[in-house]
Scaffold this active site. Structure first.
Site, PDB file in Angstrom:
ATOM      1  N   HIS A   1       0.792  -1.237   0.000  1.00 52.60           N
ATOM      2  CA  HIS A   1       0.000   0.000   0.000  1.00 52.60           C
ATOM      3  C   HIS A   1       0.827   1.291   0.000  1.00 52.60           C
ATOM      4  CE1 HIS A   1       0.758  -0.475   4.378  1.00 52.60           C
ATOM      5  NE2 HIS A   1       0.718   0.841   4.391  1.00 52.60           N
TER       6      HIS A   1
HETATM    7  C1  UD1 Z   1      -2.014   5.360   5.901  1.00 51.07           C
HETATM    8  C2  UD1 Z   1      -0.745   5.849   6.608  1.00 51.07           C
HETATM    9  C3  UD1 Z   1       0.337   4.794   6.507  1.00 51.07           C
HETATM   10  C4  UD1 Z   1      -0.144   3.449   7.012  1.00 51.07           C
HETATM   11  C5  UD1 Z   1      -1.454   3.073   6.330  1.00 51.07           C
HETATM   12  C6  UD1 Z   1      -2.008   1.843   6.999  1.00 51.07           C
HETATM   13  C7  UD1 Z   1      -0.314   8.261   6.519  1.00 51.07           C
HETATM   14  C8  UD1 Z   1       0.486   9.333   5.894  1.00 51.07           C
HETATM   15  N1  UD1 Z   1      -0.227   7.048   5.950  1.00 51.07           N
HETATM   16  O1  UD1 Z   1      -1.715   5.210   4.536  1.00 51.07           O
HETATM   17  O2  UD1 Z   1       1.439   5.187   7.294  1.00 51.07           O
HETATM   18  O3  UD1 Z   1       0.827   2.488   6.722  1.00 51.07           O
HETATM   19  O4  UD1 Z   1      -2.406   4.139   6.489  1.00 51.07           O
HETATM   20  O5  UD1 Z   1      -2.907   1.164   6.200  1.00 51.07           O
HETATM   21  O6  UD1 Z   1      -1.006   8.525   7.473  1.00 51.07           O
HETATM   22  N2  UD1 Z   1      -9.159   4.768   1.645  1.00 51.07           N
HETATM   23  C9  UD1 Z   1     -10.383   4.203   1.434  1.00 51.07           C
HETATM   24  N3  UD1 Z   1     -10.980   3.606   2.494  1.00 51.07           N
HETATM   25  C10 UD1 Z   1     -10.433   3.564   3.727  1.00 51.07           C
HETATM   26  C11 UD1 Z   1      -9.179   4.132   3.916  1.00 51.07           C
HETATM   27  C12 UD1 Z   1      -8.548   4.734   2.864  1.00 51.07           C
HETATM   28  O7  UD1 Z   1     -10.923   4.230   0.334  1.00 51.07           O
HETATM   29  O8  UD1 Z   1     -11.052   3.011   4.663  1.00 51.07           O
HETATM   30  C13 UD1 Z   1      -8.508   5.466   0.542  1.00 51.07           C
HETATM   31  C14 UD1 Z   1      -8.452   6.973   0.854  1.00 51.07           C
HETATM   32  O9  UD1 Z   1      -9.585   7.589   0.378  1.00 51.07           O
HETATM   33  C15 UD1 Z   1      -7.211   7.417   0.172  1.00 51.07           C
HETATM   34  C16 UD1 Z   1      -6.336   6.168   0.144  1.00 51.07           C
HETATM   35  O10 UD1 Z   1      -7.153   5.068   0.457  1.00 51.07           O
HETATM   36  O11 UD1 Z   1      -7.461   7.797  -1.135  1.00 51.07           O
HETATM   37  C17 UD1 Z   1      -5.178   6.277   1.102  1.00 51.07           C
HETATM   38  O12 UD1 Z   1      -5.622   6.454   2.455  1.00 51.07           O
HETATM   39  P1  UD1 Z   1      -4.725   7.275   3.497  1.00 51.07           P
HETATM   40  O13 UD1 Z   1      -5.279   7.075   4.844  1.00 51.07           O
HETATM   41  O14 UD1 Z   1      -4.566   8.681   3.035  1.00 51.07           O
HETATM   42  O15 UD1 Z   1      -3.305   6.639   3.372  1.00 51.07           O
HETATM   43  P2  UD1 Z   1      -2.853   5.116   3.455  1.00 51.07           P
HETATM   44  O16 UD1 Z   1      -2.187   4.772   2.187  1.00 51.07           O
HETATM   45  O17 UD1 Z   1      -3.976   4.284   3.923  1.00 51.07           O
HETATM   46  N1  UDP Z   2      -3.793  -6.188   8.402  1.00 53.14           N
HETATM   47  C1  UDP Z   2      -5.120  -6.555   8.515  1.00 53.14           C
HETATM   48  N2  UDP Z   2      -5.822  -6.808   7.374  1.00 53.14           N
HETATM   49  C2  UDP Z   2      -5.269  -6.714   6.132  1.00 53.14           C
HETATM   50  C3  UDP Z   2      -3.911  -6.338   6.043  1.00 53.14           C
HETATM   51  C4  UDP Z   2      -3.206  -6.066   7.190  1.00 53.14           C
HETATM   52  O1  UDP Z   2      -5.649  -6.672   9.622  1.00 53.14           O
HETATM   53  O2  UDP Z   2      -5.979  -6.940   5.146  1.00 53.14           O
HETATM   54  C5  UDP Z   2      -3.050  -5.911   9.650  1.00 53.14           C
HETATM   55  C6  UDP Z   2      -1.701  -6.568   9.754  1.00 53.14           C
HETATM   56  O3  UDP Z   2      -1.832  -7.901  10.226  1.00 53.14           O
HETATM   57  C7  UDP Z   2      -1.006  -5.652  10.751  1.00 53.14           C
HETATM   58  C8  UDP Z   2      -1.559  -4.281  10.408  1.00 53.14           C
HETATM   59  O4  UDP Z   2      -2.754  -4.521   9.675  1.00 53.14           O
HETATM   60  O5  UDP Z   2      -1.388  -5.963  12.075  1.00 53.14           O
HETATM   61  C9  UDP Z   2      -0.598  -3.507   9.582  1.00 53.14           C
HETATM   62  O6  UDP Z   2      -1.220  -2.356   9.106  1.00 53.14           O
HETATM   63  P1  UDP Z   2      -0.893  -1.705   7.696  1.00 53.14           P
HETATM   64  O7  UDP Z   2      -0.126  -2.621   6.857  1.00 53.14           O
HETATM   65  O8  UDP Z   2      -2.171  -1.169   7.171  1.00 53.14           O
HETATM   66  O9  UDP Z   2      -0.031  -0.428   8.125  1.00 53.14           O
HETATM   67  P2  UDP Z   2       1.504  -0.229   8.531  1.00 53.14           P
HETATM   68  O10 UDP Z   2       1.842  -1.194   9.594  1.00 53.14           O
HETATM   69  O11 UDP Z   2       2.310  -0.389   7.301  1.00 53.14           O
HETATM   70  O12 UDP Z   2       1.543   1.185   8.988  1.00 53.14           O
END
Ligand code: UD1
Ligand code: UDP
Length: 347
Positions: free
Chosen positions: A197
């Site tokens: 992601h």
């Molecule tokens: C965010 C965090 C990242 C973390 C990740 C965990 C920041 C800068 N980044 O990244 O550190 O590793 O979460 O998963 O805070 N979206 C949906 N539905 C949701 C959530 C997100 O459609 O429930 C879409 C949003 O609209 C956006 C994109 O996904 O367009 C990214 O979401 P965002 O929370 O901005 O960043 P992540 O890539 O999820």
């Molecule tokens: N995870 C989850 N469902 C998924 C993918 C990941 O519950 O479909 C869990 C994973 O086991 C871990 C956490 O989400 O506990 C990690 O979060 P993510 O990868 O979104 O963010 P990051 O750790 O990179 O910030």
């Protein structure tokens, strides 16, 4: 009773908060603000339900796709208003997301003592929003709970050496220990478990295509719960899941299933911070699609390896030799208890 307000908003923060909330509620009036950064049912509600986290006291709606500034700004306004109403004795933030940054800035400006869980982590890559967020949180926190000695060392190098810094293990280790007895096999053939992601892997069309093409060519099936960011990019780039027959794309899964899939996989391929640690704690070989990692301990004896430019070498990296496994590097599953006892003493 002292009042602590915890700021959470993204998937990994719900998971980290689960063991913390269990301990916090024993000793404090523990309020939770959910910033709404993640909002889909399978990115948010699922964790509250399966991990028995109480409903958030405040849940914001900041809408979907936003720029970094817009997202952080909206949260900032709403967290500030909440703190003006609630007047908490302390604020607690986790990790490095934009929700962490927004909470930190409110606490700093309102002179609310700040507690940072997962302090001291560094990728030394300042182009990542997370690196900026964690540097700011560590700078302003009064209490910093570091999961590893490396994290303490990183803080020292930046001159952050005050009395409120503690080595306490990792709350994700606590959560993993809690879930372990419930793990189950979900896929009945050998497979790799994959999550991707990070913007540098998803937002460049050519790179995303190279990653998916390589995964599609692996010798085992690939189970890939697809993050909404990655799914959105595939749609934007007109990439069809049908074209990658070796990849079993599924919706994001809950925590129990995520850990279960890792437990029974031949290996994990990811760019997630949390999953690098989980793979390590579950003794699964991991390939991390990044040029650096904050979780350097996982690299010991090849248990985790970094692949960035040479994506096509993933198959070759799969067959590497693994050295000795070093146990207990993320603590003993009692981090939350220890953290809360320090917070109690402090206040
Ligand atoms: C965010 C965090 C990242 C973390 C990740 C965990 C920041 C800068 N980044 O990244 O550190 O590793 O979460 O998963 O805070 N979206 C949906 N539905 C949701 C959530 C997100 O459609 O429930 C879409 C949003 O609209 C956006 C994109 O996904 O367009 C990214 O979401 P965002 O929370 O901005 O960043 P992540 O890539 O999820
Ligand atoms: N995870 C989850 N469902 C998924 C993918 C990941 O519950 O479909 C869990 C994973 O086991 C871990 C956490 O989400 O506990 C990690 O979060 P993510 O990868 O979104 O963010 P990051 O750790 O990179 O910030």
């Amino acid at each position: 009773m002292k009042k602590i307000i915890s700021i959470i908003g993204a998937r990994p923060q719900f998971i980290k908060h689960a063991p913390m909330q269990l301990q916090l509620q024993k000793h404090f009036k523990s309020l939770t603000v959910h910033t709404g950064q993640h909002y889909d049912q399978n990115m948010s509600d699922v964790f509250f339900n399966e991990l028995n986290i109480p409903e958030p006291d405040y849940l914001f709606d900041i809408g979907g796709s936003k720029t970094q500034g817009e997202q952080t700004g909206m949260m900032l306004t709403m967290i500030e208003k909440t703190c003006m109403d609630e007047k908490p004795d302390a604020m607690l933030v986790y990790g490095d997301t934009n929700s962490t940054l927004a909470g930190t800035l409110v606490a700093a400006k309102m002179h609310i003592p700040l507690i940072h869980i997962e302090a001291g982590l560094r990728s030394f890559n300042r182009s990542m929003p997370e690196e900026i967020n964690r540097i700011v949180a560590d700078e302003f926190a009064q209490l910093l709970f570091c999961p590893t000695q490396q994290a303490i060392n990183n803080l020292k190098k930046e001159g952050i050496e005050h009395a409120g810094i503690y080595l306490c293990g990792d709350v994700m280790c606590d959560m993993l220990e809690l879930i372990k007895p419930r793990l189950q096999q979900l896929f009945n053939e050998p497979y790799y478990f994959v999550t991707i992601h990070r913007p540098y892997n998803t937002d460049d069309e050519k790179r995303l295509k190279r990653i998916l093409t390589t995964l599609n060519s692996l010798d085992k099936r690939v189970v890939f719960p697809i993050h909404p960011r990655t799914a959105a990019r595939m749609r934007q780039f007109d990439m069809s899941m049908q074209d990658f027959k070796n990849i079993y794309f599924i919706e994001p899964v809950g925590y129990l299933h995520s850990v279960s899939y890792q437990q029974f996989a031949s290996a994990v391929i990811t760019d997630s911070g949390g999953m690098q640690k989980e793979a390590y704690m579950l003794r699964k070989p991991c390939i991390t699609l990044r040029s650096e990692t904050e979780w350097t301990e996982t690299l010991v004896n090849n248990w985790n390896v970094l692949v960035f430019e040479e994506i096509e070498r993933i198959p070759e990296k799969m067959s590497r030799d693994l050295g000795k496994y070093v146990d207990g590097i993320y603590g003993n599953g009692l981090a939350a208890q220890e953290i809360v006892s320090h917070i109690k003493l402090h206040f």
